[in-house]
Design an enzyme around this catalytic site. Sequence first.
Site, mmCIF file in Angstrom:
data_model
loop_
_atom_site.group_PDB
_atom_site.id
_atom_site.type_symbol
_atom_site.label_atom_id
_atom_site.label_comp_id
_atom_site.label_asym_id
_atom_site.label_seq_id
_atom_site.Cartn_x
_atom_site.Cartn_y
_atom_site.Cartn_z
ATOM 1 N N PHE A 1 -6.898 3.892 8.360
ATOM 2 C CA PHE A 1 -7.186 2.902 9.089
ATOM 3 C C PHE A 1 -8.328 2.399 9.949
ATOM 4 O O PHE A 1 -8.069 1.750 10.949
ATOM 5 C CB PHE A 1 -5.689 2.746 9.722
ATOM 6 C CG PHE A 1 -4.262 3.181 9.203
ATOM 7 C CD1 PHE A 1 -4.081 2.584 7.800
ATOM 8 C CD2 PHE A 1 -3.661 4.037 9.759
ATOM 9 C CE1 PHE A 1 -2.969 3.079 7.307
ATOM 10 C CE2 PHE A 1 -2.432 4.384 9.244
ATOM 11 C CZ PHE A 1 -2.307 4.004 7.925
ATOM 12 N N ASN B 1 -4.183 -4.359 -9.350
ATOM 13 C CA ASN B 1 -2.734 -3.784 -9.628
ATOM 14 C C ASN B 1 -1.856 -4.227 -8.826
ATOM 15 O O ASN B 1 -1.799 -4.026 -7.494
ATOM 16 C CB ASN B 1 -2.980 -2.160 -9.413
ATOM 17 C CG ASN B 1 -1.569 -1.670 -9.749
ATOM 18 O OD1 ASN B 1 -0.707 -2.072 -9.459
ATOM 19 N ND2 ASN B 1 -1.976 -0.071 -10.398
ATOM 20 N N PRO B 2 -0.830 -5.201 -9.155
ATOM 21 C CA PRO B 2 -0.106 -5.847 -8.092
ATOM 22 C C PRO B 2 1.055 -5.058 -7.666
ATOM 23 O O PRO B 2 0.997 -5.176 -6.605
ATOM 24 C CB PRO B 2 0.444 -6.673 -9.017
ATOM 25 C CG PRO B 2 0.505 -6.358 -10.383
ATOM 26 C CD PRO B 2 -0.857 -5.777 -10.474
ATOM 27 N N LYS C 1 -11.234 -9.451 -4.944
ATOM 28 C CA LYS C 1 -11.243 -9.314 -3.482
ATOM 29 C C LYS C 1 -10.611 -8.221 -2.744
ATOM 30 O O LYS C 1 -9.412 -8.006 -3.446
ATOM 31 C CB LYS C 1 -10.857 -10.620 -2.756
ATOM 32 C CG LYS C 1 -11.692 -11.734 -3.243
ATOM 33 C CD LYS C 1 -11.389 -13.079 -2.495
ATOM 34 C CE LYS C 1 -12.129 -14.446 -2.939
ATOM 35 N NZ LYS C 1 -11.570 -15.634 -2.225
ATOM 36 N N GLY C 2 -10.742 -7.493 -1.746
ATOM 37 C CA GLY C 2 -9.880 -6.469 -1.251
ATOM 38 C C GLY C 2 -8.798 -7.201 -0.642
ATOM 39 O O GLY C 2 -8.695 -8.205 -0.105
ATOM 40 N N GLU D 1 -6.811 -5.341 4.200
ATOM 41 C CA GLU D 1 -6.636 -5.592 5.633
ATOM 42 C C GLU D 1 -5.974 -7.005 5.841
ATOM 43 O O GLU D 1 -5.684 -7.423 6.909
ATOM 44 C CB GLU D 1 -8.094 -5.459 6.307
ATOM 45 C CG GLU D 1 -8.404 -4.253 6.750
ATOM 46 C CD GLU D 1 -9.856 -3.671 6.520
ATOM 47 O OE1 GLU D 1 -10.522 -3.163 7.434
ATOM 48 O OE2 GLU D 1 -10.419 -3.884 5.214
#
Length: 754
Positions: free
Chosen positions: A245, A643-644, A713-714, A717
């Site tokens: 984190f 990957n949902p 897109k990431g 966060e």
Amino acid sequence: MTLHSAKIGQPVSRIDGLAKVTGQARYAAEPHPAGMLYGFIVNSPIARGRIETIREDAARAVPGVVEIMTHLNRPHTALFEKSYVDGLGVPGSPYRPLHDAEINFNGQPVAVVLAETFEAAREAAMLLEVDYERWPHNADFEASLHQKYMPGKPRSNYVPPKSRGDAAEAYALSPIKVEGRYHLAPEHHNPMEMHATTVITEDDGSFTVWDKTQGPQAVQAYLSSALSLSKDQVRVRNPYVGGAFGSGLRAQHNVFLAALGAKMLKRSVRITLTRQQMFTHVFRPEAVMNIALGARPDGTLQSMIVDGVTDTSRFEHNMENLVIWGLINYKCPNATADYKVAPRDTYTSSDMRAPGAATGVNLFEMAIDEMAYACNMDPLAFRLHNYSDIDAMHDMPLTSKALKEAMHEGAERFGWQNRPMAPKSMRDGRDLIGWGMATGIWDAMFSATSARATLTADGRLHIATAASDIGTGTYTILAQTASEAFGIPIEMIDIELGDSTLPECPTEGGSWTAASAGAAVWLACQSLREKLFKTLGKSGNISAWLTAGLSNNTTVLQDGFLQDTGADENLRLSLSEALSLTGHDRLEVEETAKPGLRGTISQMRKARFTHSAVFCEVRVDEELGTVRVTRLVNAVAAGRIMNPKTAASQVRGAMVMATGMALHEESLMDERVGRFMNHNFSEYHIPAHADIPDMDVLFVAEKDPEVSPLGVKGVGEIGMCGTAAAIANAIFHATGQRHRNLPVMPGNEASSSL
């Protein structure tokens, strides 16, 4: 059993899951080299001063103690400050463990006891006597605000706010105003795996360092520079990381001290921090934001004024992108912001999941909710009314923005249309029920990354990159990417991560790994596929049907077999057979994906963000004031979802942390000694299972061919951004009491309560 390729977008279970649940996965404190010593750190009990004397006799008398390392007897380290600068880009004077007698923060390591057993090292550490000259210190955030400043050299990733219009005049002329001071308490990282380092001294004198880090190559660079070693002398490994984190973005003092002890004694050394010692290094900075909003009676924003401050240490200037998010996300002709840092005599605050945005977005979205009610508008309708299709702060187009769709789809899933406007209008017995919402925004970043793809004689595909998997599912999504790009079943793919000797990859953080490492793996697999076909075409040993297929470009690689689409479907060749025909026992390709390559745009031409809309239901006991979160819905717009299953898990994990931010987590400072007092799980409260409801995560369809080569897109966060605000806003709807401080506690209501 028939094996098939696993495409991007399928909900594949984690391929590393079995290794983790069966104990095969090895973490930083698990290697057991022969002759290893255990190190235990002795921490300073004062915040500022100087070591006068160290009395070691009682500690050295403990059976099993081999050495006590202090600033007086440590081995040689680099002389200049610049040698200790890490890849995080924090300006100032970096902390140098055991450098000299000066104390800069409570908890600073003053000695390391090295012993044959952990118990002996810990016992001796308790017997070590250190006398200090105490100097005046300040650990009070409120007092530090009087010394706030803007560093002369900002942090490398800092985005300065850009003003537009005349915000002060527009605010003065606005008929509807909201103004308030919003505050976030400091938070500490508490991952499952505490920070630990095992340094293995090899026969040739080099070091293999197992470290809890998010960037093995960053730690390698730091150690080689700080300890005056060549990079060939330091190999850093972190194949598995038990959560980070942001706490693993920097090389923490445990890795430096373990390597220093190994250098001193020429033996392997392990240092593991206790849970209490985890509170002696990085934490999310305490923050305050003064926000003033002006609007017309129809709810149109006219002015946004944001003034933000976060804390930092006295010796470094940690900065966050705190005040920019509202200026980016909302249409408003007049907006301005200012940001500064305030110095305290503590260790340097640092990044924690969604740094800057987790604070700035949540506090700003709490103010937006206040303004919606001041305008007598539904909070969702108010946000849609002031929606911006561009990056409003930079007046820049976006690669994509499906936030409007996220708000609509999330609202429908939650049932927002049934929400009454008036606070305290929903009740069940003595429980007051409230519904709140907020929006989220986070950078969609992409960094240069390299990956290697190797086809071996057994027909297996090996993928290697120095990326870290901190529990995000990186092993799995890279295997899916390779499976689709190369046309091979996922069961025939081996993924190697977390090793400084592998192809270069930036430190895992910022939600850029999926897009960046995924693109590198895709390119490497495509190149390897082309190399295989080209090498086969030059071979004189292949059959007529394959020769014809290669010549006509009708040969495909699917499910691990080469087949000519125009030939008999029974005519096919396995990868191991194909490789043997080339005369090679392996084929290997390394590729680098970087901004501007194969369709990736430059961020200078368009802005790129991930967006979300969060909806929350709370129940508040009217008599006791206790809050329970009973429903959370998060609609996320993040481009192509690799990957949902793992992506939704990431969003849920962030929402759990955000629930802690909203209701539980705060590090409490004893200003008299400069120490965080609640340095344990008894007193530092994190959400437990009973605190977390079922969380509904949905991904909004969003095509973005420009943001990254795979349109990814990431999502690691974005779940932090807006969730805490949605909870606080739901509490207002339930109770009619505004809270401007996180975490929300009884008694900290704002003066604007209804």
